[in-house]
Design a protein around this motif. Structure first.
Motif, PDB file in Angstrom:
ATOM      1  N   VAL A 115       0.860  -1.185   0.000  1.00 15.61           N
ATOM      2  CA  VAL A 115       0.000   0.000   0.000  1.00 15.61           C
ATOM      3  C   VAL A 115       0.896   1.235   0.000  1.00 15.61           C
ATOM      4  O   VAL A 115       1.766   1.378   0.873  1.00 15.61           O
ATOM      5  N   ASP A 116       0.670   2.094  -0.983  1.00 11.47           N
ATOM      6  CA  ASP A 116       1.488   3.290  -1.047  1.00 11.47           C
ATOM      7  C   ASP A 116       0.998   4.321  -0.035  1.00 11.47           C
ATOM      8  O   ASP A 116      -0.031   4.167   0.623  1.00 11.47           O
ATOM      9  N   GLY A 117       1.757   5.386   0.078  1.00 14.15           N
ATOM     10  CA  GLY A 117       1.456   6.393   1.086  1.00 14.15           C
ATOM     11  C   GLY A 117       0.134   7.102   0.850  1.00 14.15           C
ATOM     12  O   GLY A 117      -0.616   7.373   1.796  1.00 14.15           O
ATOM     13  N   ALA A 118      -0.194   7.390  -0.420  1.00  7.21           N
ATOM     14  CA  ALA A 118      -1.439   8.108  -0.717  1.00  7.21           C
ATOM     15  C   ALA A 118      -2.660   7.261  -0.355  1.00  7.21           C
ATOM     16  O   ALA A 118      -3.618   7.744   0.257  1.00  7.21           O
ATOM     17  N   THR A 119      -2.622   5.977  -0.729  1.00  7.78           N
ATOM     18  CA  THR A 119      -3.745   5.092  -0.410  1.00  7.78           C
ATOM     19  C   THR A 119      -3.902   4.933   1.100  1.00  7.78           C
ATOM     20  O   THR A 119      -5.015   4.928   1.634  1.00  7.78           O
ATOM     21  N   TYR A 120      -2.787   4.829   1.794  1.00 13.35           N
ATOM     22  CA  TYR A 120      -2.836   4.697   3.251  1.00 13.35           C
ATOM     23  C   TYR A 120      -3.438   5.938   3.894  1.00 13.35           C
ATOM     24  O   TYR A 120      -4.246   5.853   4.828  1.00 13.35           O
ATOM     25  N   ALA A 121      -3.098   7.105   3.377  1.00 18.92           N
ATOM     26  CA  ALA A 121      -3.639   8.344   3.937  1.00 18.92           C
ATOM     27  C   ALA A 121      -5.142   8.444   3.715  1.00 18.92           C
ATOM     28  O   ALA A 121      -5.891   8.875   4.602  1.00 18.92           O
ATOM     29  N   VAL A 122      -5.612   8.015   2.524  1.00 22.39           N
ATOM     30  CA  VAL A 122      -7.046   8.062   2.237  1.00 22.39           C
ATOM     31  C   VAL A 122      -7.802   7.111   3.160  1.00 22.39           C
ATOM     32  O   VAL A 122      -8.856   7.451   3.719  1.00 22.39           O
ATOM     33  N   ARG A 123      -7.270   5.908   3.327  1.00 25.13           N
ATOM     34  CA  ARG A 123      -7.930   4.941   4.205  1.00 25.13           C
ATOM     35  C   ARG A 123      -7.940   5.431   5.652  1.00 25.13           C
ATOM     36  O   ARG A 123      -8.941   5.268   6.373  1.00 25.13           O
ATOM     37  N   ARG A 125      -7.910   8.560   6.665  1.00 30.43           N
ATOM     38  CA  ARG A 125      -8.865   9.658   6.780  1.00 30.43           C
ATOM     39  C   ARG A 125     -10.296   9.139   6.791  1.00 30.43           C
ATOM     40  O   ARG A 125     -11.140   9.629   7.559  1.00 30.43           O
ATOM     41  N   ASP A 126     -10.599   8.135   5.956  1.00 28.21           N
ATOM     42  CA  ASP A 126     -11.937   7.556   5.940  1.00 28.21           C
ATOM     43  C   ASP A 126     -12.262   6.890   7.275  1.00 28.21           C
ATOM     44  O   ASP A 126     -13.376   7.012   7.796  1.00 28.21           O
ATOM     45  N   LEU A 127     -11.277   6.197   7.837  1.00 30.18           N
ATOM     46  CA  LEU A 127     -11.483   5.561   9.140  1.00 30.18           C
ATOM     47  C   LEU A 127     -11.718   6.603  10.226  1.00 30.18           C
ATOM     48  O   LEU A 127     -12.578   6.419  11.107  1.00 30.18           O
ATOM     49  N   GLN A 128     -11.003   7.717  10.168  1.00 32.48           N
ATOM     50  CA  GLN A 128     -11.188   8.771  11.154  1.00 32.48           C
ATOM     51  C   GLN A 128     -12.581   9.389  11.049  1.00 32.48           C
ATOM     52  O   GLN A 128     -13.223   9.681  12.068  1.00 32.48           O
ATOM     53  N   GLN A 129     -13.090   9.556   9.828  1.00 35.58           N
ATOM     54  CA  GLN A 129     -14.434  10.086   9.651  1.00 35.58           C
ATOM     55  C   GLN A 129     -15.481   9.131  10.227  1.00 35.58           C
ATOM     56  O   GLN A 129     -16.445   9.570  10.875  1.00 35.58           O
ATOM     57  N   ARG A 130     -15.300   7.861  10.019  1.00 31.67           N
ATOM     58  CA  ARG A 130     -16.245   6.903  10.591  1.00 31.67           C
ATOM     59  C   ARG A 130     -16.206   6.927  12.105  1.00 31.67           C
ATOM     60  O   ARG A 130     -17.253   6.833  12.771  1.00 31.67           O
ATOM     61  N   ILE A 131     -15.035   7.056  12.662  1.00 33.91           N
ATOM     62  CA  ILE A 131     -14.920   7.122  14.122  1.00 33.91           C
ATOM     63  C   ILE A 131     -15.620   8.367  14.655  1.00 33.91           C
ATOM     64  O   ILE A 131     -16.331   8.322  15.680  1.00 33.91           O
ATOM     65  N   ASP A 132     -15.454   9.480  13.954  1.00 30.83           N
ATOM     66  CA  ASP A 132     -16.119  10.716  14.388  1.00 30.83           C
ATOM     67  C   ASP A 132     -17.638  10.568  14.319  1.00 30.83           C
ATOM     68  O   ASP A 132     -18.357  11.061  15.209  1.00 30.83           O
ATOM     69  N   GLN A 133     -18.133   9.930  13.273  1.00 24.33           N
ATOM     70  CA  GLN A 133     -19.575   9.724  13.171  1.00 24.33           C
ATOM     71  C   GLN A 133     -20.093   8.839  14.301  1.00 24.33           C
ATOM     72  O   GLN A 133     -21.157   9.102  14.875  1.00 24.33           O
ATOM     73  N   LEU A 134     -19.351   7.794  14.623  1.00 21.74           N
ATOM     74  CA  LEU A 134     -19.757   6.933  15.735  1.00 21.74           C
ATOM     75  C   LEU A 134     -19.740   7.692  17.054  1.00 21.74           C
ATOM     76  O   LEU A 134     -20.646   7.527  17.897  1.00 21.74           O
ATOM     77  N   LYS A 135     -18.754   8.539  17.243  1.00 20.19           N
ATOM     78  CA  LYS A 135     -18.711   9.347  18.468  1.00 20.19           C
ATOM     79  C   LYS A 135     -19.915  10.268  18.561  1.00 20.19           C
ATOM     80  O   LYS A 135     -20.509  10.435  19.641  1.00 20.19           O
ATOM     81  N   GLU A 136     -20.294  10.875  17.428  1.00 22.15           N
ATOM     82  CA  GLU A 136     -21.441  11.776  17.425  1.00 22.15           C
ATOM     83  C   GLU A 136     -22.729  11.021  17.735  1.00 22.15           C
ATOM     84  O   GLU A 136     -23.584  11.503  18.505  1.00 22.15           O
ATOM     85  N   GLN A 137     -22.892   9.826  17.166  1.00 17.21           N
ATOM     86  CA  GLN A 137     -24.077   9.036  17.468  1.00 17.21           C
ATOM     87  C   GLN A 137     -24.122   8.619  18.929  1.00 17.21           C
ATOM     88  O   GLN A 137     -25.191   8.634  19.559  1.00 17.21           O
ATOM     89  N   ILE A 138     -22.976   8.261  19.476  1.00 18.98           N
ATOM     90  CA  ILE A 138     -22.936   7.892  20.892  1.00 18.98           C
ATOM     91  C   ILE A 138     -23.293   9.086  21.764  1.00 18.98           C
ATOM     92  O   ILE A 138     -24.018   8.961  22.772  1.00 18.98           O
ATOM     93  N   ARG A 139     -22.796  10.259  21.396  1.00 24.89           N
ATOM     94  CA  ARG A 139     -23.098  11.454  22.180  1.00 24.89           C
ATOM     95  C   ARG A 139     -24.587  11.770  22.168  1.00 24.89           C
ATOM     96  O   ARG A 139     -25.185  12.092  23.198  1.00 24.89           O
ATOM     97  N   ARG A 140     -25.200  11.647  20.984  1.00 18.51           N
ATOM     98  CA  ARG A 140     -26.630  11.908  20.894  1.00 18.51           C
ATOM     99  C   ARG A 140     -27.430  10.902  21.707  1.00 18.51           C
ATOM    100  O   ARG A 140     -28.381  11.262  22.416  1.00 18.51           O
ATOM    101  N   SER A 141     -27.064   9.658  21.588  1.00 21.47           N
ATOM    102  CA  SER A 141     -27.779   8.630  22.353  1.00 21.47           C
ATOM    103  C   SER A 141     -27.638   8.866  23.848  1.00 21.47           C
ATOM    104  O   SER A 141     -28.606   8.696  24.617  1.00 21.47           O
ATOM    105  N   HIS A 142     -26.453   9.257  24.280  1.00 17.68           N
ATOM    106  CA  HIS A 142     -26.234   9.528  25.698  1.00 17.68           C
ATOM    107  C   HIS A 142     -27.090  10.713  26.163  1.00 17.68           C
ATOM    108  O   HIS A 142     -27.668  10.679  27.269  1.00 17.68           O
ATOM    109  N   THR A 143     -27.180  11.739  25.311  1.00 16.57           N
ATOM    110  CA  THR A 143     -28.003  12.906  25.672  1.00 16.57           C
ATOM    111  C   THR A 143     -29.468  12.524  25.796  1.00 16.57           C
ATOM    112  O   THR A 143     -30.165  12.929  26.745  1.00 16.57           O
TER     113      THR A 143
END
Length: 297
Positions: A115-123, A125-143
């Motif tokens: 896996v080259d550096g560009a592909t690794y960076a895209v993956r 970043r995509d993983l980080q976005q999914r983690i942020d979405q999960l955090k937001e859903q957890i926060r809403r559910s907790h509220t």
């Protein structure tokens, strides 16, 4: 016809002829035997009495007789058993037979692709976005759980209400082809139309009902198509997409009105692709009322 004397003379002549023949045969018998008797050097090959090497393939004198030929491997002996192999190895299937190594070998695991550096960076970043979405859903559910727990412990409550509507403010240069509105992850409105009927609706009711007090999020997707005729017919080939989101807080005992405005921003000098936009207008009213302003049950 011969008389008795003539017949006697004939018989006597025949006897003399036979006697002479017998005498002559006896005299020639030693010569005939000498011609037929073998010479000492002409003894037949293989005679043990004659010195000399034996003929090729013949066993030597005094040698032990060779063993009887063994049957081929895989054949059975006269007593019904399997004949041993010619090389002396134990027969197949016996306990003493060594195990035969398997000819098949397990395939070696292939190395993962690099896996080259560009592909690794895209993956990443995509993983980080999914983690942020999960955090937001957890926060809403907790509220929501916290607000619900407070309401139950307080012995009940009036709750909160919200009303959402979509208003189409686009000019004739655009045609609304799809509208999607999501409230807290649940789809409240989703319609797609290419005939122009959706574009003719200038005020679209989306949601009107009770919601738990606390934070909420609205997500909007708008799709447009250019429209024109004459010298502006080229606009029909343009398609536009607008995405936007808005968060608001529902207060217990109050009603929140949220208008979603799909409009054109800028002016004549603004590029056509930069004009479509979405904004949100929020108003809060004391008390729980429905879409018509009447007290909600």
């Amino acid at each position: 016809m011969l008389g008795p004397h003539a017949r006697f003379a004939c018989r006597l002549a025949a006897l003399l002829f036979v006697a002479c023949s017998f005498v002559m045969g006896a005299e020639n018998l030693p010569f005939a035997l000498a011609q037929t008797a073998p010479e000492p050097d002409d003894a037949p090959a293989g005679d043990p009495s004659v010195d000399g090497p034996p003929a090729a393939g013949a066993p030597a004198a005094g040698a032990a007789p060779s063993a009887a030929p063994s049957p081929p491997s895989g054949e059975t002996t006269p007593d019904g058993g399997a004949a041993p192999p010619a090389d002396g190895s134990p027969p197949a299937g016996s306990e003493d037979a060594p195990p035969t190594p398997s000819s098949t070998t397990a395939p070696e695991p292939s190395a993962p692709p690099a896996v080259d550096g560009a592909t690794y960076a895209v993956r990443l970043r995509d993983l980080q976005q999914r983690i942020d979405q999960l955090k937001e859903q957890i926060r809403r559910s907790h509220t929501r759980l916290s607000l619900l727990s407070d309401t139950i412990l307080a012995g009940g409550g009036s709750g909160a209400r919200a009303g959402l509507s979509l208003q189409n403010k686009f000019s004739n240069q655009f045609r609304l082809t799809r509208a999607l509105v999501v409230l807290d992850g649940a789809v409240q409105y989703n319609k797609q139309d290419l005939s122009g009927a959706l574009h003719e609706q200038k005020n679209i009711p989306v949601f009107n009902g009770s919601i738990p007090p606390g934070d909420h999020t609205v997500q909007v997707l708008i799709k447009l198509r250019g429209y024109g005729y004459g010298v502006f017919s080229y606009l029909r080939g343009y398609e536009f997409e607008v995405r936007s989101s808005h968060s608001f807080t529902a207060v217990e005992g109050k009603t929140t009105r949220l208008r979603i405005l799909a409009y054109e921003k800028g002016g004549v000098t603004t590029k056509l692709e930069d004009r479509p936009a979405v904004r949100f207008l929020e108003t809060v009213t004391t008390g729980l009322v429905d879409a018509n302003g009447q007290p909600a049950n």
